[in-house]
Design a protein around this motif. Structure first.
Motif, PDB file in Angstrom:
ATOM      1  N   GLY A   1       0.793  -1.225   0.000  1.00 32.62           N
ATOM      2  CA  GLY A   1       0.000   0.000   0.000  1.00 32.62           C
ATOM      3  C   GLY A   1       0.818   1.264   0.000  1.00 32.62           C
ATOM      4  N   SER A   2       2.011   1.233   0.592  1.00 38.88           N
ATOM      5  CA  SER A   2       2.949   2.358   0.609  1.00 38.88           C
ATOM      6  C   SER A   2       4.135   1.950   1.462  1.00 38.88           C
ATOM      7  N   GLY A   3       5.125   2.851   1.561  1.00 39.02           N
ATOM      8  CA  GLY A   3       6.265   2.611   2.443  1.00 39.02           C
ATOM      9  C   GLY A   3       7.228   1.563   1.940  1.00 39.02           C
ATOM     10  N   GLU A   4       7.208   1.297   0.634  1.00 44.02           N
ATOM     11  CA  GLU A   4       7.958   0.170   0.078  1.00 44.02           C
ATOM     12  C   GLU A   4       9.466   0.256   0.261  1.00 44.02           C
ATOM     13  N   THR A   5      10.019   1.461   0.423  1.00 44.91           N
ATOM     14  CA  THR A   5      11.455   1.583   0.693  1.00 44.91           C
ATOM     15  C   THR A   5      11.673   2.316   2.013  1.00 44.91           C
ATOM     16  N   SER A   6      10.846   2.019   2.980  1.00 41.70           N
ATOM     17  CA  SER A   6      10.968   2.619   4.304  1.00 41.70           C
ATOM     18  C   SER A   6      11.289   1.528   5.321  1.00 41.70           C
ATOM     19  N   PRO A   7      11.710   1.917   6.527  1.00 38.89           N
ATOM     20  CA  PRO A   7      12.004   0.912   7.555  1.00 38.89           C
ATOM     21  C   PRO A   7      10.809   0.033   7.913  1.00 38.89           C
ATOM     22  N   THR A   8       9.577   0.511   7.684  1.00 36.05           N
ATOM     23  CA  THR A   8       8.400  -0.272   8.068  1.00 36.05           C
ATOM     24  C   THR A   8       8.271  -1.567   7.275  1.00 36.05           C
TER      25      THR A   8
ATOM     26  N   SER B   1      15.971   7.923   4.962  1.00 34.46           N
ATOM     27  CA  SER B   1      16.470   8.716   3.835  1.00 34.46           C
ATOM     28  C   SER B   1      16.281   8.033   2.497  1.00 34.46           C
ATOM     29  N   ALA B   2      16.120   6.696   2.488  1.00 34.01           N
ATOM     30  CA  ALA B   2      15.940   5.972   1.222  1.00 34.01           C
ATOM     31  C   ALA B   2      14.485   5.903   0.796  1.00 34.01           C
ATOM     32  N   ASP B   3      13.576   6.427   1.608  1.00 37.55           N
ATOM     33  CA  ASP B   3      12.147   6.335   1.291  1.00 37.55           C
ATOM     34  C   ASP B   3      11.870   7.091  -0.008  1.00 37.55           C
ATOM     35  N   THR B   4      11.481   6.355  -1.048  1.00 36.01           N
ATOM     36  CA  THR B   4      11.284   6.970  -2.362  1.00 36.01           C
ATOM     37  C   THR B   4       9.921   7.610  -2.500  1.00 36.01           C
ATOM     38  N   GLU B   5       8.978   7.240  -1.634  1.00 32.11           N
ATOM     39  CA  GLU B   5       7.624   7.764  -1.798  1.00 32.11           C
ATOM     40  C   GLU B   5       7.382   9.001  -0.949  1.00 32.11           C
ATOM     41  N   GLN B   6       7.943   8.981   0.264  1.00 30.06           N
ATOM     42  CA  GLN B   6       7.902  10.149   1.136  1.00 30.06           C
ATOM     43  C   GLN B   6       6.485  10.600   1.461  1.00 30.06           C
ATOM     44  N   ASP B   7       5.745   9.680   2.105  1.00 26.49           N
ATOM     45  CA  ASP B   7       4.426  10.048   2.612  1.00 26.49           C
ATOM     46  C   ASP B   7       4.565  11.170   3.633  1.00 26.49           C
TER      47      ASP B   7
END
Length: 388
Positions: A9-16, A305-311
């Motif tokens: 759903g989102s957060g694909e390149t985040s720590p979550t 810092s790697a989060d490409t979507e940046q919600d």
């Protein structure tokens, strides 16, 4: 080779989502051939930077080296994420990519991860989110890749299902809101349901065992004209049960509580927690604790810092908060120092005035003003404040 389709759903390149990525990649054996498709965001001026951040994320956090726009056929792992769903569909039209993706899903070979904008394209129809939400186009569907049809799922995929960025207006359902989604649902063919995937949540479909499970922070909503059912994180079902839900032939009862670990906090939640800790520390004049809160926030920003979507603004907005808090700490620290320094100087000034040395008293006052301290003489005595 393990076969799986993963929709995020989102957060694909985040720590979550790190553990979810590690779990599916871990079943592919050592050194899998991993491909990242940049198509949804290829129109952006910073496309190369987004790709580099994604590659760093997967290398450092997940342990896999990723090639950008490699050949899909034969890849162990294929990933596609943020950007514009319709831009991706237009670029893929006439190429071999849609057929290659369907073939790998049909053969149940390799892992295919579609997230955010890419997830929008995986169903029978696609939400043109940029055109509707940002440009104001009338609500409508675009034909999707329909990767789900290969496994007998008649559905559209809506990521960001529980989005709440709008605050005062409804941005759920990939920024459509209830009014627009309800209108668009009526345009879907009978028997086509909605798979709504919450943010920082994944629907993992095992193509070999034909089972599905939900992982992450939220849930997956199966929405039809007959009603809706929610699969919470930690729950699972057979692929056939999911087909039945999407056809509206059954609904789940109230889901039983699913024991699971505490969800990974999002960056916006970490920022809010840091702001609360910082404010509490300053309120207690505990500069050391306030500094520790700033350092924790800086570490959190580095982790995201790697989060490409940046919600919710992403790392850049978090850095703005960090800069604001640093400035507040500087002001507070300066205020503490002045609180020790100014009263004795004002006492000297009063002594000079009492002795008739008004010229020297005025010079002292002018020096304080030059240093940013405003002095006001009142019947009760001098008062001071920091200028500006």
């Amino acid at each position: 080779m393990h076969g799986a389709l993963v929709l995020m759903g989102s957060g694909e390149t985040s720590p979550t989502m790190v553990e979810i990525h590690r779990g599916v990649i871990g079943e592919l054996g050592p050194k899998p051939r991993a491909v990242l498709l940049d198509t949804p965001y290829a129109f952006q001026e910073n496309a190369a930077d987004i790709s580099n951040r994604a590659r760093q994320y997967f290398a450092r956090s997940v342990g896999v080296e990723v090639e950008v726009n490699g050949v899909v056929t034969g890849a162990d792992w294929v990933f596609c994420g943020p950007g514009s769903p319709t831009y991706a569909l237009d670029r893929w039209s006439g190429s071999s990519v849609p057929a290659d993706l369907r073939a790998r899903i049909r053969a149940a070979r390799g892992v295919t991860v579609f997230a955010s904008a890419a997830a929008c394209t995986a169903g029978a129809a696609t939400v043109p989110v940029y055109e509707i939400y940002k440009v104001g186009a009338e609500p409508h569907w675009r034909e999707g890749l329909d990767l789900l049809a290969v496994i007998g799922l008649d559905a559209v995929v809506i990521p960001h299902y529980d989005n709440a960025e709008g605050g005062t207006h409804d941005t759920r359902f990939c920024y459509l809101g209830e009014r627009r989604l309800s209108r668009m649902e009526r345009e879907l063919p009978a028997g086509t349901g909605v798979l709504g995937i919450d943010e920082h949540t994944a629907l993992l479909i095992d193509l070999v065992d034909e089972r599905v499970r939900v992982a992450g922070r939220g849930g997956v909503t199966v929405r039809t004209r007959e009603g809706q059912s929610v699969l919470p994180a930690g729950s699972g079902a057979t692929l056939d049960e999911l087909r039945v839900l999407l056809r509206g032939e059954a609904r789940l009862g109230e889901p039983a509580p699913v024991p699971r670990a505490a969800p990974q906090e999002t960056l916006s939640e970490l920022v809010e927690a840091s702001e609360r800790s910082f404010a509490s520390a300053l309120g207690s004049d505990d500069v050391s604790a306030a500094t520790r809160a700033l350092l924790r926030l800086e570490e959190d920003i580095a982790g995201w810092s790697a989060d490409t979507e940046q919600d919710d603004g992403g790392p850049e907005q978090a850095r703005e908060v960090l800069r604001r808090l640093i400035a507040a700490l500087g002001t507070h620290t300066a205020g503490q120092a002045l609180a020790r320094l100014v009263p004795p100087l004002l006492a000297v000034r009063e002594k000079l005035r009492c002795e008739g040395a008004y010229g020297q008293a005025d010079l002292l006052r002018e020096a304080l003003v030059e240093g940013g301290v405003r002095v006001e003489d009142t019947p009760e005595g001098p008062r001071w404040s920091i200028d500006g």
